[in-house]
Design a protein around this motif. Structure first.
Motif, PDB file in Angstrom:
ATOM      1  N   ARG A  37      -5.062  -7.883  -3.437  1.00 31.82           N
ATOM      2  CA  ARG A  37      -4.589  -9.121  -3.130  1.00 31.82           C
ATOM      3  C   ARG A  37      -3.421  -9.831  -4.023  1.00 31.82           C
ATOM      4  O   ARG A  37      -2.549 -10.242  -3.812  1.00 31.82           O
ATOM      5  CB  ARG A  37      -5.491 -10.224  -2.956  1.00 31.82           C
ATOM      6  CG  ARG A  37      -6.408  -9.825  -1.548  1.00 31.82           C
ATOM      7  CD  ARG A  37      -7.403 -10.939  -1.226  1.00 31.82           C
ATOM      8  NE  ARG A  37      -7.997 -10.533   0.015  1.00 31.82           N
ATOM      9  CZ  ARG A  37      -8.960 -10.334   0.004  1.00 31.82           C
ATOM     10  NH1 ARG A  37     -10.103 -10.528  -0.821  1.00 31.82           N
ATOM     11  NH2 ARG A  37      -9.804 -10.365   1.574  1.00 31.82           N
ATOM     12  N   TYR A  81      -1.354  -8.309  -6.230  1.00 34.56           N
ATOM     13  CA  TYR A  81      -0.163  -7.290  -6.369  1.00 34.56           C
ATOM     14  C   TYR A  81       0.156  -7.074  -5.126  1.00 34.56           C
ATOM     15  O   TYR A  81       1.267  -6.233  -4.761  1.00 34.56           O
ATOM     16  CB  TYR A  81      -0.364  -6.033  -7.120  1.00 34.56           C
ATOM     17  CG  TYR A  81      -0.869  -6.325  -8.539  1.00 34.56           C
ATOM     18  CD1 TYR A  81       0.264  -6.932  -9.425  1.00 34.56           C
ATOM     19  CD2 TYR A  81      -2.236  -6.261  -9.189  1.00 34.56           C
ATOM     20  CE1 TYR A  81      -0.083  -7.325 -10.775  1.00 34.56           C
ATOM     21  CE2 TYR A  81      -2.562  -6.439 -10.598  1.00 34.56           C
ATOM     22  CZ  TYR A  81      -1.539  -7.088 -11.443  1.00 34.56           C
ATOM     23  OH  TYR A  81      -1.953  -7.309 -12.584  1.00 34.56           O
ATOM     24  N   ASN A  82      -0.519  -7.346  -3.864  1.00 32.61           N
ATOM     25  CA  ASN A  82      -0.086  -7.083  -2.514  1.00 32.61           C
ATOM     26  C   ASN A  82       0.308  -5.403  -2.434  1.00 32.61           C
ATOM     27  O   ASN A  82       1.292  -5.419  -1.837  1.00 32.61           O
ATOM     28  CB  ASN A  82       1.314  -7.938  -2.343  1.00 32.61           C
ATOM     29  CG  ASN A  82       1.443  -8.135  -0.664  1.00 32.61           C
ATOM     30  OD1 ASN A  82       0.531  -7.880   0.211  1.00 32.61           O
ATOM     31  ND2 ASN A  82       2.498  -8.443  -0.294  1.00 32.61           N
ATOM     32  N   ARG A 113       1.481   3.131  -1.922  1.00 32.86           N
ATOM     33  CA  ARG A 113       2.869   2.378  -1.425  1.00 32.86           C
ATOM     34  C   ARG A 113       4.100   3.290  -1.612  1.00 32.86           C
ATOM     35  O   ARG A 113       4.826   3.192  -0.562  1.00 32.86           O
ATOM     36  CB  ARG A 113       2.829   1.285  -2.410  1.00 32.86           C
ATOM     37  CG  ARG A 113       3.026  -0.410  -2.034  1.00 32.86           C
ATOM     38  CD  ARG A 113       3.017  -0.793  -0.574  1.00 32.86           C
ATOM     39  NE  ARG A 113       4.233  -1.644  -0.476  1.00 32.86           N
ATOM     40  CZ  ARG A 113       3.837  -2.802  -0.400  1.00 32.86           C
ATOM     41  NH1 ARG A 113       2.657  -3.234  -0.547  1.00 32.86           N
ATOM     42  NH2 ARG A 113       5.149  -3.559  -0.204  1.00 32.86           N
TER      43      ARG A 113
END
Length: 140
Positions: free
Chosen positions: A74, A76-77, A127
């Motif tokens: 949450r 660092y998304n 990511r």
């Protein structure tokens, strides 16, 4: 002499303003990975019996790892857009458990920083892989 007594009387009469808001509870620990968890982590690594490892993991380490992983995701998304939060969370915890055995307690580093780094790097890697896949699959 009269001046000094007048100053002390006026200082005694002025009320002290109290701070607003909730007061912190001095008895409550708000840490999710403290010295107790560090010791449990080392005990987990040194345990030979699977039942003992499971007991240590389920009682001490899982709540700490859960809080740490949720906070990292949450903060660092770091979850890919094609995955839900729960899927990313479960994947990260399972990856962390594969890397736990590589930690060396005599290295001088904390287990908390090792686990946090493993989680963050794994999520960053996911990511980046998602971004690469998105670039490869984009339509012209």
């Amino acid at each position: 002499m009269i001046e000094n007594s007048a100053i002390t009387e006026s200082a005694e009469q002025t009320p002290i303003k109290k701070k607003r808001g909730r007061k912190p509870n001095p008895n409550k620990k708000n840490y999710y990975f403290c010295a107790e968890h560090e010791k449990a982590f080392v005990d987990y690594l040194n345990a030979k019996d699977k039942d003992v490892k499971d007991m240590i993991f389920n009682t001490k380490l899982l709540p700490a790892f859960t809080k740490m992983t949720e906070s990292i995701i949450r903060r660092y998304n770091l979850y890919p857009p094609d995955e839900g939060f729960q899927e990313t969370f479960d994947d990260t915890i399972s990856f962390l458990m594969t890397k736990v055995e590589k930690f060396d307690p005599e290295s001088g580093y904390k287990a908390y920083s090792y686990c946090g780094t493993v989680c963050k790097n794994y999520l960053l890697h996911k990511r980046i892989e998602y971004s690469k896949e998105l670039e490869r699959a984009s339509s012209y």
